[in-house]
Write a protein that holds these residues in place. Structure first.
Motif, short mmCIF file in Angstrom:
data_model
loop_
_atom_site.label_atom_id
_atom_site.label_comp_id
_atom_site.label_asym_id
_atom_site.label_seq_id
_atom_site.Cartn_x
_atom_site.Cartn_y
_atom_site.Cartn_z
N ALA A 222 46.98 67.45 54.11
CA ALA A 222 47.28 66.74 52.99
C ALA A 222 46.06 66.19 52.13
CB ALA A 222 47.83 65.45 53.46
N THR A 223 44.95 66.08 52.52
CA THR A 223 43.73 65.90 51.68
C THR A 223 43.30 67.06 50.89
OG1 THR A 223 43.11 64.35 53.32
CG2 THR A 223 41.31 65.19 51.78
N GLY B 117 45.73 70.19 44.11
CA GLY B 117 46.41 70.19 43.22
C GLY B 117 45.76 69.45 42.09
N SER B 118 44.78 68.78 41.98
CA SER B 118 44.12 68.01 40.92
C SER B 118 43.47 69.12 39.93
CB SER B 118 43.35 66.95 41.42
OG SER B 118 42.15 67.54 42.02
N LYS C 127 37.32 66.11 51.62
CA LYS C 127 37.51 65.95 50.27
C LYS C 127 36.49 66.45 49.50
CE LYS C 127 40.17 62.47 48.43
NZ LYS C 127 40.41 61.33 47.91
N ASN D 177 45.11 69.56 49.85
CA ASN D 177 46.35 69.68 49.25
C ASN D 177 46.01 68.75 47.77
OD1 ASN D 177 48.81 71.16 48.71
ND2 ASN D 177 49.98 69.45 49.17
N GLU D 178 45.77 67.43 48.09
CA GLU D 178 45.72 66.61 47.13
C GLU D 178 44.44 67.06 46.02
OE1 GLU D 178 43.66 62.16 46.45
OE2 GLU D 178 44.86 62.70 48.41
N VAL D 179 43.35 67.35 46.75
CA VAL D 179 42.24 67.88 45.99
C VAL D 179 42.60 69.21 45.32
CG1 VAL D 179 39.83 68.88 46.00
CG2 VAL D 179 40.53 66.81 47.21
#
Length: 128
Positions: A87-88, A94-95, A49, A90-92
């Protein structure tokens, strides 16, 4: 068509014979960025992250130098050393966008420069 080299000290200096970005016509091509802190020139490798945030901050600095934002990004390439980080990352990733996401692919590769876990490159349009 002419090309313009765009570099900034707010992102890591290239570690090879390339530039941080090149503007050609209405497009800005940003070289792959890894998690190097431009102030210390050290890798930021605490966890995936933190590493991804540093990559995105480096990309943002280059966009800013070109007077662009993530809204201008039309295409990204994400390279991962291990797809279990998808997934991690992708989350960061996307933010940093506000809904109109660019086209993208994400691939796992055998190795990345300096043994990092994620590298991201972008193409942005200079017009909206």
């Amino acid at each position: 068509m002419s090309k313009q080299i765009i570099n900034t000290t707010k992102a890591p200096a290239p570690i090879g014979p390339y530039n941080q970005s090149v503007k050609a016509g209405d497009l800005l091509f940003i070289s792959g960025q890894v998690a190097i802190n431009p102030d210390s020139n050290e890798l930021v490798m605490g966890d995936i992250k933190t590493e991804t945030h540093q990559v995105m901050q480096n990309l943002e600095a280059i966009l800013h130098e070109a007077k662009l934002t993530f809204e201008h990004v039309v295409k990204t390439n994400i390279f991962l050393s291990d797809m279990s980080n998808f997934a991690t990352v992708n989350e960061v990733y996307g933010s940093y966008f506000n809904g109109d996401f660019p086209a993208r692919e994400t691939v796992a590769v055998k190795g990345l420069p300096k043994n990092v876990n994620v590298e991201i490159s972008m193409i942005a349009t200079v017009t909206l």
